[in-house]
Write an enzyme that holds these catalytic residues in place. Structure first.
Site, PDB file in Angstrom:
ATOM      1  N   ARG A  58      -0.734   8.902  -9.529  1.00 44.25           N
ATOM      2  CA  ARG A  58       0.217   7.983  -8.912  1.00 44.25           C
ATOM      3  C   ARG A  58       1.502   8.718  -8.563  1.00 44.25           C
ATOM      4  O   ARG A  58       2.089   9.429  -9.396  1.00 44.25           O
ATOM      5  CB  ARG A  58       0.531   6.820  -9.852  1.00 44.25           C
ATOM      6  CG  ARG A  58      -0.597   5.790  -9.940  1.00 44.25           C
ATOM      7  CD  ARG A  58      -1.033   5.323  -8.586  1.00 44.25           C
ATOM      8  NE  ARG A  58      -1.787   4.085  -8.589  1.00 44.25           N
ATOM      9  CZ  ARG A  58      -2.382   3.597  -7.513  1.00 44.25           C
ATOM     10  NH1 ARG A  58      -2.327   4.265  -6.370  1.00 44.25           N
ATOM     11  NH2 ARG A  58      -3.036   2.457  -7.579  1.00 44.25           N
ATOM     12  N   ARG A  84      21.312  -5.387   2.316  1.00 41.60           N
ATOM     13  CA  ARG A  84      20.234  -5.176   1.363  1.00 41.60           C
ATOM     14  C   ARG A  84      19.072  -4.480   2.066  1.00 41.60           C
ATOM     15  O   ARG A  84      18.797  -4.738   3.237  1.00 41.60           O
ATOM     16  CB  ARG A  84      19.746  -6.517   0.781  1.00 41.60           C
ATOM     17  CG  ARG A  84      20.791  -7.246  -0.066  1.00 41.60           C
ATOM     18  CD  ARG A  84      21.036  -6.518  -1.364  1.00 41.60           C
ATOM     19  NE  ARG A  84      21.957  -7.241  -2.238  1.00 41.60           N
ATOM     20  CZ  ARG A  84      23.272  -7.044  -2.281  1.00 41.60           C
ATOM     21  NH1 ARG A  84      23.824  -6.134  -1.472  1.00 41.60           N
ATOM     22  NH2 ARG A  84      24.029  -7.728  -3.109  1.00 41.60           N
ATOM     23  N   GLU A  99      -9.632   7.939   2.339  1.00 47.81           N
ATOM     24  CA  GLU A  99      -8.296   7.628   1.829  1.00 47.81           C
ATOM     25  C   GLU A  99      -7.901   8.583   0.703  1.00 47.81           C
ATOM     26  O   GLU A  99      -6.921   8.337  -0.002  1.00 47.81           O
ATOM     27  CB  GLU A  99      -8.235   6.179   1.344  1.00 47.81           C
ATOM     28  CG  GLU A  99      -8.429   5.158   2.467  1.00 47.81           C
ATOM     29  CD  GLU A  99      -8.301   3.728   1.987  1.00 47.81           C
ATOM     30  OE1 GLU A  99      -7.872   3.516   0.820  1.00 47.81           O
ATOM     31  OE2 GLU A  99      -8.614   2.811   2.764  1.00 47.81           O
ATOM     32  N   GLU A 148      -9.111   9.062  -2.133  1.00 43.39           N
ATOM     33  CA  GLU A 148      -9.099   8.427  -3.451  1.00 43.39           C
ATOM     34  C   GLU A 148      -9.984   9.204  -4.423  1.00 43.39           C
ATOM     35  O   GLU A 148     -11.100   9.597  -4.089  1.00 43.39           O
ATOM     36  CB  GLU A 148      -9.574   6.979  -3.350  1.00 43.39           C
ATOM     37  CG  GLU A 148      -8.600   6.062  -2.640  1.00 43.39           C
ATOM     38  CD  GLU A 148      -9.079   4.627  -2.622  1.00 43.39           C
ATOM     39  OE1 GLU A 148      -8.228   3.723  -2.581  1.00 43.39           O
ATOM     40  OE2 GLU A 148     -10.302   4.403  -2.616  1.00 43.39           O
ATOM     41  N   PHE A 157       3.947   2.157   4.922  1.00 40.60           N
ATOM     42  CA  PHE A 157       4.853   1.102   4.498  1.00 40.60           C
ATOM     43  C   PHE A 157       6.088   1.171   5.392  1.00 40.60           C
ATOM     44  O   PHE A 157       6.197   2.038   6.253  1.00 40.60           O
ATOM     45  CB  PHE A 157       5.237   1.275   3.027  1.00 40.60           C
ATOM     46  CG  PHE A 157       4.074   1.177   2.080  1.00 40.60           C
ATOM     47  CD1 PHE A 157       3.308   0.030   2.022  1.00 40.60           C
ATOM     48  CD2 PHE A 157       3.741   2.232   1.252  1.00 40.60           C
ATOM     49  CE1 PHE A 157       2.225  -0.069   1.152  1.00 40.60           C
ATOM     50  CE2 PHE A 157       2.662   2.151   0.380  1.00 40.60           C
ATOM     51  CZ  PHE A 157       1.905   0.995   0.327  1.00 40.60           C
ATOM     52  N   GLY A 186      13.455  -7.802  -6.470  1.00 38.54           N
ATOM     53  CA  GLY A 186      14.795  -7.422  -6.039  1.00 38.54           C
ATOM     54  C   GLY A 186      14.805  -6.580  -4.774  1.00 38.54           C
ATOM     55  O   GLY A 186      15.778  -6.603  -4.016  1.00 38.54           O
ATOM     56  N   GLU A 190     -12.541  -4.362  -3.557  1.00 35.29           N
ATOM     57  CA  GLU A 190     -11.878  -3.297  -4.301  1.00 35.29           C
ATOM     58  C   GLU A 190     -12.676  -2.907  -5.548  1.00 35.29           C
ATOM     59  O   GLU A 190     -12.728  -1.730  -5.917  1.00 35.29           O
ATOM     60  CB  GLU A 190     -10.454  -3.716  -4.686  1.00 35.29           C
ATOM     61  CG  GLU A 190      -9.478  -3.787  -3.515  1.00 35.29           C
ATOM     62  CD  GLU A 190      -9.160  -2.412  -2.931  1.00 35.29           C
ATOM     63  OE1 GLU A 190      -9.408  -1.400  -3.616  1.00 35.29           O
ATOM     64  OE2 GLU A 190      -8.668  -2.361  -1.791  1.00 35.29           O
ATOM     65  N   GLU A 239       6.040  -6.900  -2.143  1.00 32.42           N
ATOM     66  CA  GLU A 239       4.662  -7.019  -2.623  1.00 32.42           C
ATOM     67  C   GLU A 239       4.478  -8.237  -3.530  1.00 32.42           C
ATOM     68  O   GLU A 239       5.304  -8.529  -4.398  1.00 32.42           O
ATOM     69  CB  GLU A 239       4.292  -5.755  -3.402  1.00 32.42           C
ATOM     70  CG  GLU A 239       2.864  -5.741  -3.911  1.00 32.42           C
ATOM     71  CD  GLU A 239       2.552  -4.454  -4.652  1.00 32.42           C
ATOM     72  OE1 GLU A 239       1.572  -3.794  -4.303  1.00 32.42           O
ATOM     73  OE2 GLU A 239       3.322  -4.110  -5.585  1.00 32.42           O
TER      74      GLU A 239
END
Length: 364
Positions: A228, A200, A313, A315, A178, A285, A262, A289
């Site tokens: 997570r 910002r 990945e 997962e 990201f 804000g 997915e 995404e």
């Protein structure tokens, strides 16, 4: 010292040339192109140049720093030709591929990716940018979808355009999987004036899909469980969350294709139908995404839940079958803390009858 190159194939397309700021005379050379359906979208997927006594259009131009940087990121090297050096193709190899055809290519997406590449910080090395190409592609297509989407607000929010935002400076202090962008800007106020310059930061994430599989015959759903990082960093005692299936929309695929992919990757499921639910920004804000959310109709017999995920990945995703009524109770009792899953549970409670009518499926 400046020198000429011959751009061929997708690299000679007007959309990419406009972004790279290049122009040149069109010339005809001999040869043909194979492959390259994802040229400029996926690294290394450029057409192969094949020697042939066939006319091939090229664009002769002087190499520029922008073109050189783009070629370095994309792994493009010069290919010798009797008329000069070619750029935009790979050398011939032994694997037979389909003939290059612009009809199967996405020039606007490739051009959007090229624009982001040139916007990257000058001190970022080409190999660093190349490592981010998958997410750059996701972000580029997210911006294209946003530009083409209906204007939200339902007429309550007044229409705005680019003149209502004055961007003074843009920088990217971090770019990994990201990225974070910092904007210094002012924007129009409700009284017509502009705010003072403000700073910002935005967390750059591409669009994603969210799918809640529902078996309307058995009236049960499948949710997944996985670790997570966000809850763990917040010191939540339960960072393994119940969620709906979710993931990024890869560059070059449709929203629906991503939803079906997915579902197979995270739960081993094939979706029979997809019903669009609420599409939204979860945290506008500071996060870019945008979520495309669906109820997916699936066959969910006993034993279908298992452990899935992509090994490359890291997962580790476990499925759980639950009666729809039980999932609703968990939400009401505060046992569901994942936002997209909560939204889909509520949406399905209100729309289940309509979906059944559309499917012409009876229960009982």
């Amino acid at each position: 010292m400046s020198r000429d190159v011959l751009l061929v194939g997708p690299l000679a397309h007007a959309a990419i040339c406009d972004v790279l700021g290049v122009s040149g005379e069109k010339v005809m050379i001999s040869g043909r192109l194979q492959g390259g359906k994802h040229a400029g979208i996926k690294a290394g997927d450029w057409p192969c140049f094949i020697d042939a006594e066939l006319p091939l259009e090229a664009r002769r131009m002087i190499m520029t720093p922008e073109l050189a940087r783009y070629a370095a990121v994309m792994g493009l090297h010069e290919v010798a030709h009797e008329r000069g050096v070619l750029l935009g193709v790979l050398p011939q190899h032994g694997v037979r591929q389909e003939e290059w055809a612009e009809a199967g290519w996405q020039p606007m997406l490739a051009a959007a990716i090229a624009r982001i590449i040139l916007d990257e910080a000058e001190n970022m090395q080409p190999e660093q940018i190349a490592g981010r190409l998958p997410m750059i592609g996701v972000w580029a297509e997210s911006r294209l979808r946003a530009a083409a989407a209906p204007v939200s607000g339902g007429g309550v929010v007044a229409a705005h355009d680019a003149s209502d935002i004055r961007l003074r400076e843009r920088r990217q202090p971090f770019a990994g999987f990201f990225a974070v962008e910092e904007w210094r800007l002012s924007h129009r106020k409700f009284d017509g004036s502009f705010t003072p310059q403000i700073r910002r930061e935005g967390f750059i994430m591409g669009d994603a899909v969210v799918v809640l599989p529902w078996d309307p015959v058995r009236d049960r759903v499948l949710v997944i469980e996985q670790f997570r990082l966000g809850p763990a960093m917040r010191h939540d005692p339960q960072p393994w969350m119940l969620e709906a299936i979710a993931g990024r929309i890869d560059a070059g695929e449709t929203v629906e294709e991503a939803a079906r992919r997915e579902a197979e990757e995270e739960a081993g499921l094939r979706m029979q139908h997809l019903f669009p639910a609420v599409h939204c920004y979860p945290s506008p804000g500071a996060v870019t995404e945008f979520l495309y959310q669906f109820i997916g109709i699936a066959d969910l017999p006993d034993g279908v839940a298992g452990v899935h995920g992509l090994a490359d990945e890291a997962e580790d995703i476990r499925g759980h079958l639950l009666p729809r009524s039980e999932l609703g109770r968990m939400l009401r009792d505060g046992e569901i803390t994942n936002g997209p899953l909560s939204m889909l549970i509520l949406w399905l409670e209100g729309q289940a009858s309509r979906i059944l009518s559309d499917l012409d499926v009876g229960q009982g």
